[in-house]
Design an enzyme around this catalytic site. Structure first.
Site, PDB file in Angstrom:
ATOM      1  N   LYS A 142       0.826  -1.214   0.000  1.00 47.26           N
ATOM      2  CA  LYS A 142       0.000   0.000   0.000  1.00 47.26           C
ATOM      3  C   LYS A 142       0.857   1.258   0.000  1.00 47.26           C
ATOM      4  O   LYS A 142       0.604   2.184  -0.757  1.00 47.26           O
ATOM      5  CB  LYS A 142      -0.897   0.042   1.247  1.00 47.26           C
TER       6      LYS A 142
ATOM      7  N   GLU B 172       2.182   6.625   9.657  1.00 45.52           N
ATOM      8  CA  GLU B 172       2.753   5.372  10.104  1.00 45.52           C
ATOM      9  C   GLU B 172       4.277   5.481  10.177  1.00 45.52           C
ATOM     10  O   GLU B 172       4.852   5.593  11.231  1.00 45.52           O
ATOM     11  CB  GLU B 172       2.336   4.271   9.130  1.00 45.52           C
TER      12      GLU B 172
ATOM     13  N   ARG C 254      11.858 -42.270 -33.836  1.00 46.90           N
ATOM     14  CA  ARG C 254      11.308 -40.960 -33.492  1.00 46.90           C
ATOM     15  C   ARG C 254      10.580 -40.343 -34.677  1.00 46.90           C
ATOM     16  O   ARG C 254      11.037 -40.466 -35.821  1.00 46.90           O
ATOM     17  CB  ARG C 254      12.414 -40.031 -33.006  1.00 46.90           C
TER      18      ARG C 254
ATOM     19  N   LYS D 188       0.155 -27.901 -36.587  1.00 41.49           N
ATOM     20  CA  LYS D 188      -0.573 -26.686 -36.960  1.00 41.49           C
ATOM     21  C   LYS D 188       0.425 -25.685 -37.517  1.00 41.49           C
ATOM     22  O   LYS D 188       1.550 -25.588 -37.048  1.00 41.49           O
ATOM     23  CB  LYS D 188      -1.229 -26.116 -35.690  1.00 41.49           C
TER      24      LYS D 188
ATOM     25  N   THR E 149      10.861 -36.479 -23.015  1.00 42.87           N
ATOM     26  CA  THR E 149      12.266 -36.230 -22.721  1.00 42.87           C
ATOM     27  C   THR E 149      13.159 -36.994 -23.711  1.00 42.87           C
ATOM     28  O   THR E 149      12.886 -38.136 -24.044  1.00 42.87           O
ATOM     29  CB  THR E 149      12.578 -36.621 -21.261  1.00 42.87           C
TER      30      THR E 149
ATOM     31  N   GLU F 150      16.317 -25.310 -17.718  1.00 53.26           N
ATOM     32  CA  GLU F 150      16.562 -26.695 -17.322  1.00 53.26           C
ATOM     33  C   GLU F 150      18.035 -27.034 -17.251  1.00 53.26           C
ATOM     34  O   GLU F 150      18.428 -27.909 -16.499  1.00 53.26           O
ATOM     35  CB  GLU F 150      15.865 -27.643 -18.310  1.00 53.26           C
TER      36      GLU F 150
END
Lengths: 502, 70
Positions: free
Chosen positions: A41, A66, A437, A443, A277, A304
């Site tokens: 604040k 304050e 693989r 897309k 992986t 990573e």
């Protein structure tokens, strides 16, 4: 027109705030900022003044109940706000209402805040302040007790501030418990700051609860406190779809993949590479960055692997990262995702991009960031990053790890498939007792693309894409079935019949 | 009232914060009315409408200074 009846606004210049508030705080009015302990604040109250001074030459008056002015000057100096200098230049003035233990008052009867009001009025006139912040009501209550009197008086304060024609902020404590403080019901304009614990992570948000007579965006908006510039709002959900799109193609670094995509990636497109992986996601990102054209620069955010690991990997595929970096054409930023919250990561990424001005950016991997986020935060992070890259016309490759070896999709895909331009899947294919693989372009926005699932191999020259898999179906789901040649012929005939009928 | 109780040994300055906001600033006054006892020290502040004289004297710690009533 309806807009003519809208209140005029006071632009705060707090990054992001003017966007979610449709132009700033209602000018000449008081806005209540309510928040729990540690919800920033005081920073917001001070930043409102600081940004006004820096961006609009509007002097500001800070009324503190304050912290003492000396503490505020010191605490906020780290944001680059030189309050002392502003005070000397008559741009900033303090009204110190903080409690000094030695002259703690004894309350003997009814009172009003005439003294405070006279001082604020005097301060505002002295430097011709246009912005006023009062921090905070809670501290006043502690000083004086008698909440009823304090509230009554604060309305008078707000009224007088309005008479002075200043735009003001009053902060108030909000415990976050069931019942909202009375102030929130009565005030015309209310902003709520939250600092909540969500799945063990701190999350700061700002919500405009109401602006009487003025429009604003609804809901909570995450914000972060930057070490050198204060509060920065990240209005993720309000991203405008105003990106220009480019017809210019760039190479992915793998010529066969370019062919599959119909001639390469678009220069301002964001591509998601998803795979288990070991399928070659980091490789795809590496080759993408190594294929820099003339005048191009690449930026890699690695969450990573360490820099050394990345160097070694790249070298194994025939890419020399260290010399690219030395030539100033590549920058690698390697960090553990855990060092910061997603909002902070986004901020760091933006800073790096602004600093380095890359034309290509890769994030390896998004899944690592997913670990440290809640679902909602993660989605907002990815959306914001994507739209930022597109706005800057930077080509991006994000990698995403699927949890299972065969088939499967990632949460990342579910969240961002609609905002990415292209999705490339890397999959393990079990065929006749062997792991092979396969790569496919799922897309490719705005372009024709190869719909085959092709086999690929990886060697010291990088990725090599070969022929389509034939006679195997169910690769994407991981539920393989091998079809015999007679079945294939049947399938073929089936479609031929269809063609004849139609 | 001061005179009543303390005779001529008292010096009282009345400041209108609206006329003299700089004085209010110096003394860091928030609420009105505020009565500050500067001497005898240490300083003491009373905030709010001053009610009964007896209580006021007690709060100001001036019992020993009261002039006997006539």
């Amino acid at each position: 027109m309806s807009t003519s009846r809208e209140l005029t606004r006071c632009k705060t210049f707090i990054p992001g705030f003017d966007l979610i508030s449709n132009g700033g705080l209602p000018a000449g009015r008081t806005t209540l900022v309510s928040g729990g302990p540690g919800s920033a604040k005081t920073i917001l109250a001070a930043q409102f003044l600081a940004e006004g001074i820096r961006n609009a030459s509007q002097p500001g008056c800070f009324v503190t109940f304050e912290e003492q002015p000396a503490d505020i000057r010191r605490n906020l100096a780290s944001f680059g706000w030189n309050i002392e200098k502003w005070e000397d230049e008559n741009k900033w003035i303090f009204v110190d209402g903080s409690l000094h233990p030695k002259d703690e008052p004894v309350m003997v009867g009814d009172y009003d805040l005439g003294g405070l009001m006279a001082r604020v009025n005097h301060a505002v006139r002295t430097i011709n302040a246009q912005r006023v912040s009062l921090d905070s009501i809670g501290a006043m209550l502690v000083q004086f007790g008698m909440p009823v009197v304090i509230r009554r008086e604060l309305y008078r304060v707000a009224w007088q501030l309005r008479e002075m024609d200043v735009t003001s902020i009053i902060t108030a404590e909000h415990t976050g418990q069931a019942e909202a403080p009375v102030e929130e019901y009565v005030a015309d304009n209310v902003i709520i700051l939250r600092n909540t614990l969500e799945e063990e992570k701190r999350r700061r948000t700002l919500e405009i609860l109401k602006f009487r007579g003025a429009s604003h965006l609804k809901g909570e908006f995450p914000f972060t406190i930057s070490e050198d510039s204060g509060i920065i709002l990240l209005p993720l959900s309000s991203i405008e779809l105003r990106q220009k799109s480019s017809d210019k193609r760039i190479t992915s670094g793998i010529s066969e993949l370019d062919a599959m995509c119909g001639g390469g990636f678009y220069r301002d497109s964001v591509v998601l590479v998803s795979g288990a992986t070991g399928t070659g996601k980091t490789l795809t990102a590496t080759q993408f960055l190594a294929a820099l054209g003339e005048d191009e620069r690449g930026l890699l955010f690695a969450f990573e692997e360490s820099r050394d690991q990345l160097y070694r990997n790249a070298l194994g595929w025939g890419v020399d990262f260290p010399s690219l970096e030395a030539a100033g054409r590549l920058r690698i930023v390697s960090e553990y995702p855990e060092v910061a919250a997603p909002e902070d990561h986004l901020l760091r990424i933006k800073k790096q991009i602004e600093d380095f001005q890359p034309t290509r950016t890769a994030v390896d991997s998004l899944s690592a960031l997913e670990r440290i986020s809640t679902v909602r935060t993660f989605r907002e992070f990815v959306l914001a990053l994507t739209s930022y890259l597109k706005d800057k016309q930077i080509a991006g490759v994000f990698t995403s790890t699927t949890p299972s070896l065969l088939g499967g999709s990632t949460v990342t895909e579910a969240h961002i498939s609609s905002v990415t331009d292209s999705i490339i899947l890397l999959r393990y294919v079990e065929a006749f007792g062997e792991m092979r693989r396969g790569i496919t372009v799922l897309k490719m926005r705005g372009s024709q693309h190869d719909r085959n699932i092709r086999e690929y191999s990886i060697d010291s020259g990088g990725m090599h894409i070969g022929e389509p898999f034939r006679g195997i179906s169910g690769i994407l789901s991981g539920q393989f079935t091998h079809s015999t040649s007679s079945e294939l012929q049947t399938l073929h005939r089936m479609f031929e019949n269809d063609d004849e009928e139609s | 009232m001061c005179k009543d109780f303390l005779g001529n040994h008292v010096m009282l300055e009345i400041i209108d914060v609206l006329q003299r906001p700089d004085e209010a600033e110096n003394e860091k006054i928030l609420a009105t009315p505020t009565l500050i006892r500067q001497s005898p020290g240490p300083a003491r502040r009373l905030v709010g409408d001053l009610g009964e004289p007896d209580r006021l004297i007690q709060l100001l710690g001036l019992q020993d200074h009261i002039r006997p009533r006539q």
